[in-house]
Scaffold this active site. Structure first.
Site, PDB file in Angstrom:
ATOM      1  N   GLY A  63       0.828  -1.216   0.000  1.00 29.27           N
ATOM      2  CA  GLY A  63       0.000   0.000   0.000  1.00 29.27           C
ATOM      3  C   GLY A  63       0.854   1.255   0.000  1.00 29.27           C
TER       4      GLY A  63
ATOM      5  CG  ASP B 112       5.745  -2.593   6.557  1.00 28.48           C
ATOM      6  OD1 ASP B 112       5.088  -2.149   5.608  1.00 28.48           O
ATOM      7  OD2 ASP B 112       6.270  -1.868   7.425  1.00 28.48           O
TER       8      ASP B 112
HETATM    9  N1  ATP Z   1      -7.099   2.381   8.957  1.00 29.25           N
HETATM   10  C1  ATP Z   1      -6.591   3.285   9.781  1.00 29.25           C
HETATM   11  N2  ATP Z   1      -7.378   4.069  10.507  1.00 29.25           N
HETATM   12  C2  ATP Z   1      -6.858   5.015  11.307  1.00 29.25           C
HETATM   13  N3  ATP Z   1      -5.558   5.244  11.483  1.00 29.25           N
HETATM   14  C3  ATP Z   1      -4.728   4.480  10.797  1.00 29.25           C
HETATM   15  C4  ATP Z   1      -5.187   3.454   9.914  1.00 29.25           C
HETATM   16  N4  ATP Z   1      -4.108   2.870   9.358  1.00 29.25           N
HETATM   17  C5  ATP Z   1      -3.036   3.497   9.879  1.00 29.25           C
HETATM   18  N5  ATP Z   1      -3.404   4.459  10.738  1.00 29.25           N
HETATM   19  C6  ATP Z   1      -2.494   5.388  11.427  1.00 29.25           C
HETATM   20  O1  ATP Z   1      -1.828   6.091  10.379  1.00 29.25           O
HETATM   21  C7  ATP Z   1      -0.457   6.259  10.646  1.00 29.25           C
HETATM   22  C8  ATP Z   1       0.369   5.625   9.534  1.00 29.25           C
HETATM   23  O2  ATP Z   1       0.237   4.203   9.579  1.00 29.25           O
HETATM   24  P1  ATP Z   1       1.441   3.215   9.240  1.00 29.25           P
HETATM   25  O3  ATP Z   1       2.723   3.731   9.801  1.00 29.25           O
HETATM   26  O4  ATP Z   1       0.994   1.853   9.629  1.00 29.25           O
HETATM   27  O5  ATP Z   1       1.464   3.372   7.654  1.00 29.25           O
HETATM   28  P2  ATP Z   1       2.399   2.678   6.572  1.00 29.25           P
HETATM   29  O6  ATP Z   1       1.517   2.273   5.446  1.00 29.25           O
HETATM   30  O7  ATP Z   1       3.222   1.620   7.197  1.00 29.25           O
HETATM   31  O8  ATP Z   1       3.303   3.879   6.097  1.00 29.25           O
HETATM   32  P3  ATP Z   1       4.720   3.846   5.318  1.00 29.25           P
HETATM   33  O9  ATP Z   1       4.456   3.521   3.909  1.00 29.25           O
HETATM   34  O10 ATP Z   1       5.225   5.227   5.447  1.00 29.25           O
HETATM   35  O11 ATP Z   1       5.594   2.891   6.023  1.00 29.25           O
HETATM   36  C9  ATP Z   1      -0.217   5.650  12.018  1.00 29.25           C
HETATM   37  O12 ATP Z   1      -0.271   6.707  12.955  1.00 29.25           O
HETATM   38  C10 ATP Z   1      -1.394   4.689  12.206  1.00 29.25           C
HETATM   39  O13 ATP Z   1      -1.727   4.566  13.579  1.00 29.25           O
END
Ligand code: ATP
Ligand code: GNG
Length: 222
Positions: free
Chosen positions: A25, A96
């Site tokens: 994603g 991830d």
């Molecule tokens: N479905 C959701 N609803 C609400 N908050 C969310 C949701 N998914 C993620 N978050 C919040 O959004 C933020 C970003 O999430 P996360 O770090 O998991 O994203 P990621 O896809 O791993 O990003 P990256 O690509 O930068 O690594 C975090 O603060 C997380 O708590």
């Protein structure tokens, strides 16, 4: 005894069939959060991408043209190493972000935006195609789709300073490439729209996602 050893979905599946699943994603879509939650639920080991220990990320966001090739090579090498570890180690894993996203989404976008030269992109692609012979796709790829306003909100909420330079147009371009890639992706995949699902704070929403994943894993491996 580990939770996975009792898990009804995976206990009869050989390691070869279901060594790892992956969460794909856009930036801020929630991959790391979901990876951790799924790892906990299934009792599998999470494999996170290299962010805090990444020697290029902050410089990259400061000057993409200068650091694009360096960063892409770093991610490629780090994800290839993770891939090898997941295949060699005993047990099952949740990953991830996949190595395919580096090439199909990020490097391609940097090249299309003129932030990576033709020769660097060709060099990078040639390296990836050599590596690709040693890759195995995940047992299931879970693409978490989120619209740009959701991504922006979640990137801001997470608050990594160097990501303040990320522009809306950059996220829109990545989202378009994600849609194109997931459409073509030839192995097992599950697409989940997460704009209205708060799986981080709502157990009910997380339960709905886990149910979808379990249904797919059952269908695939039973
Ligand atoms: N479905 C959701 N609803 C609400 N908050 C969310 C949701 N998914 C993620 N978050 C919040 O959004 C933020 C970003 O999430 P996360 O770090 O998991 O994203 P990621 O896809 O791993 O990003 P990256 O690509 O930068 O690594 C975090 O603060 C997380 O708590
Ligand atoms: N340019 C570029 N290429 C990649 O392959 C790649 N993989 C992740 N990222 C960036 C997005 C988040 O800021 C941060 C954490 O996901 O790292 C990448 N950036």
């Amino acid at each position: 005894m580990a939770e996975s050893e009792h898990h009804p979905i995976t206990e009869q599946v050989s390691d070869d069939e279901l060594k790892f699943i992956s969460v794909a994603g856009n930036i801020g879509a929630g991959k790391s959060s979901l990876t951790g939650l799924l790892a906990k639920h299934f009792g599998w080991e999470p494999f996170y991408e290299s962010v805090d220990d990444n020697p290029y990320l902050s410089d990259f966001y400061d000057d993409m043209r200068r650091w694009s090739f360096n960063l892409q090579i770093y991610f490629l090498s780090s994800r290839f190493r993770h891939q090898k570890q997941m295949l060699q180690r005993p047990g099952r894993f949740v990953q991830d972000r996949t190595i395919y996203e580096d090439v199909e989404i990020f490097a391609k976008n940097l090249h299309e935006m003129g932030l990576m030269s033709d020769r660097d992109f060709e060099n990078y692609q040639a390296l990836f195609s050599e590596m690709a012979h040693y890759l195995k796709p995940p047992g299931l790829l879970i693409y978490i789709r989120a619209q740009v306003p959701t991504l922006v909100k979640q990137i801001q909420q997470r608050g990594r300073d160097y990501e303040n330079t990320i522009r809306i147009e950059y996220l829109e371009r990545l989202n378009r490439l994600y849609e194109d890639w997931i459409d073509r992706y030839p192995h097992e995949k599950l697409i989940i729209d997460t704009d209205d699902l708060d799986f981080v704070n709502s157990n009910e929403d997380l339960g709905r996602i886990i149910e979808l994943i379990e249904q797919r894993l059952f269908g695939l491996f039973n």
